[in-house]
Scaffold this active site. Sequence first.
Site, PDB file in Angstrom:
ATOM      1  N   LYS A  22       4.859  40.555 -23.342  1.00 25.52           N
ATOM      2  CA  LYS A  22       6.246  40.306 -22.920  1.00 25.52           C
ATOM      3  C   LYS A  22       7.154  41.415 -23.442  1.00 25.52           C
ATOM      4  CE  LYS A  22       9.039  37.441 -25.331  1.00 25.52           C
ATOM      5  NZ  LYS A  22      10.415  37.899 -25.560  1.00 25.52           N
ATOM      6  N   ASN A  23       6.990  41.761 -24.729  1.00 24.68           N
ATOM      7  CA  ASN A  23       7.908  42.725 -25.355  1.00 24.68           C
ATOM      8  C   ASN A  23       7.690  44.164 -24.891  1.00 24.68           C
ATOM      9  OD1 ASN A  23       9.150  40.659 -26.729  1.00 24.68           O
ATOM     10  ND2 ASN A  23       8.041  40.968 -28.634  1.00 24.68           N
ATOM     11  N   ARG A  92      17.719  38.666 -24.963  1.00 21.49           N
ATOM     12  CA  ARG A  92      18.374  39.854 -25.528  1.00 21.49           C
ATOM     13  C   ARG A  92      18.014  41.123 -24.765  1.00 21.49           C
ATOM     14  NH1 ARG A  92      21.186  39.249 -29.647  1.00 21.49           N
ATOM     15  NH2 ARG A  92      21.229  41.476 -30.093  1.00 21.49           N
ATOM     16  N   CYS A 116      26.339  37.177 -27.643  1.00 21.11           N
ATOM     17  CA  CYS A 116      26.527  37.552 -29.055  1.00 21.11           C
ATOM     18  C   CYS A 116      27.799  38.377 -29.228  1.00 21.11           C
ATOM     19  CB  CYS A 116      25.326  38.333 -29.578  1.00 21.11           C
ATOM     20  SG  CYS A 116      25.166  39.984 -28.929  1.00 21.11           S
ATOM     21  N   ARG A 121      26.031  43.369 -34.859  1.00 22.73           N
ATOM     22  CA  ARG A 121      24.797  43.028 -34.145  1.00 22.73           C
ATOM     23  C   ARG A 121      24.121  44.300 -33.642  1.00 22.73           C
ATOM     24  NH1 ARG A 121      23.704  37.304 -34.017  1.00 22.73           N
ATOM     25  NH2 ARG A 121      22.213  37.880 -32.444  1.00 22.73           N
ATOM     26  N   LYS A 161      19.824  52.364 -38.505  1.00 29.08           N
ATOM     27  CA  LYS A 161      18.703  51.544 -38.999  1.00 29.08           C
ATOM     28  C   LYS A 161      17.699  51.393 -37.869  1.00 29.08           C
ATOM     29  CE  LYS A 161      20.133  46.802 -38.170  1.00 29.08           C
ATOM     30  NZ  LYS A 161      20.308  45.486 -38.743  1.00 29.08           N
ATOM     31  N   SER A 163      15.838  50.034 -34.980  1.00 27.74           N
ATOM     32  CA  SER A 163      16.118  49.010 -33.968  1.00 27.74           C
ATOM     33  C   SER A 163      15.203  49.243 -32.772  1.00 27.74           C
ATOM     34  CB  SER A 163      17.583  49.088 -33.523  1.00 27.74           C
ATOM     35  OG  SER A 163      17.762  48.410 -32.286  1.00 27.74           O
ATOM     36  N   VAL A 164      14.376  48.246 -32.474  1.00 27.05           N
ATOM     37  CA  VAL A 164      13.442  48.365 -31.346  1.00 27.05           C
ATOM     38  C   VAL A 164      14.213  48.542 -30.032  1.00 27.05           C
ATOM     39  CG1 VAL A 164      11.668  47.160 -30.004  1.00 27.05           C
ATOM     40  CG2 VAL A 164      11.591  47.090 -32.491  1.00 27.05           C
ATOM     41  N   ASP A 305       8.012  38.242 -35.739  1.00 28.40           N
ATOM     42  CA  ASP A 305       7.630  37.305 -34.677  1.00 28.40           C
ATOM     43  C   ASP A 305       6.404  36.460 -35.037  1.00 28.40           C
ATOM     44  OD1 ASP A 305       9.732  37.908 -33.044  1.00 28.40           O
ATOM     45  OD2 ASP A 305       8.588  39.029 -31.559  1.00 28.40           O
ATOM     46  N   ILE A 327      14.056  41.033 -41.295  1.00 27.14           N
ATOM     47  CA  ILE A 327      14.461  41.558 -39.984  1.00 27.14           C
ATOM     48  C   ILE A 327      15.651  40.778 -39.424  1.00 27.14           C
ATOM     49  CG2 ILE A 327      13.689  42.146 -37.638  1.00 27.14           C
ATOM     50  CD1 ILE A 327      12.173  43.764 -39.721  1.00 27.14           C
ATOM     51  N   ARG A 397       9.380  30.948 -22.546  1.00 28.48           N
ATOM     52  CA  ARG A 397       9.936  32.300 -22.468  1.00 28.48           C
ATOM     53  C   ARG A 397       8.902  33.348 -22.848  1.00 28.48           C
ATOM     54  NH1 ARG A 397      13.897  33.099 -26.458  1.00 28.48           N
ATOM     55  NH2 ARG A 397      13.566  35.236 -25.783  1.00 28.48           N
TER      56      ARG A 397
END
Length: 417
Positions: A22-23, A92, A116, A121, A161, A163-164, A305, A327, A397
């Site tokens: 999924k990711n 997201r 959000c 964020r 920082k 961040s994927v 995760d 995280i 999901r």
Amino acid sequence: MQKLEVFGANKLKGQIKISGSKNASLPILAATLLSNKKIILKNLPKVRDIETMLALLQSLGSKIKLDKNKTIIDNSKQNKKFASYNLVKTMRAGILVLGPLLAKHKSAKVSLPGGCAIGTRPVDIHLKALSKLGVKYKIDQGYVIANAPKGLKGNKIKFPKISVGATENLIIAASFAKGTTILSNCAIEPEINDLVNFLKEMGCNIKWISKRTIKIIGVSKIKEISYSVMFDRIEAGTYLVAAAVTEGNLRISNIVPEIIKTEINLLKKLGSKVMIKKNEVQIIGNRKIKNTKITTAPYPGFPTDLQAQIMVLLCKANKSSIIKEDIFENRFMHVAELNRMGARISTNGNKAIVEGNINFAPAELMATDLRASVSLILAALTAKGKSVINRIYHLDRGYENIEKKLKKVGAKIRRVN
């Protein structure tokens, strides 16, 4: 509303084939927006987030055809630049269309994900980095309104920082920017490598020049391609924990074991027996589980995760364990539900102290998020009697056919309306 009924306690035995990631699929789907040709994607998981992303692409003008095990995306007439809140609110990853839309059309209006607030964020990191490529933006009524009238221009960008999402968005955007972009302090998750491989096959000019630094020379033309998405390492990790916690014997196939080395080594350390083959791992759970200290970290560290799932296993360890969540700031929502099943877990800020030596008791439960929901299933699989898990739309999901896969290896689980 649907719920799951789980009847414990059975040892899981057999083989589980892991679905596509999924990711990895979400940023790759967003990146197809760069193309004006046909893209064929294979191994997309059949989960709600992917359905949502496909619906988002369709709303932007992509033509999508589902054909057995492949998804055909035709962007030859893709011309819309508005990603609505209705489609972005549940995931997201919706913000990932911002980069490609700006690269291709020089402007975009994209809803902030999941309502959000911008503040500190991670979306803030995306926007500040995009501004260094020449993007002007404002936030208005929950939408990012952005434009780059002269197109995107390459630059040197260091992420404040890791961040994927920001790494993915900038890699996609910079692939079409004029000139050279150097991105440093990048996330290096396997899903990012999958995105880079996909873009390179399309004809983008991308190269890792050190561990967390990537060089991208913008292109203006790309090719028609067929691409198969990598396996879902979080799904694989979840089923590895399922075998460990039920003292089962599972073969987890359709994977690359090297990618989940951290998780495999941890499970071995906790007492499971693990045998590694080319595209498969066999795991045999042990009644005696050792305690440990775990801190979640960006790849190649232990994934956030899988934090909820490993917590279930540590409830059965010989002594108390400590989990530090580094995280996400609000990722212990499963603790209250596990405690209702007899766990003894206390939290203090980003630390959870997990007392060992417990037997889970069945209960009626409430899922709060995707990974929390699956941790409740794992606990219920070990509890003697019937547990009921409500709000399983979270689960859908990110896990393809979870109850079918578990039933096949001996779990007593069913979905009811």
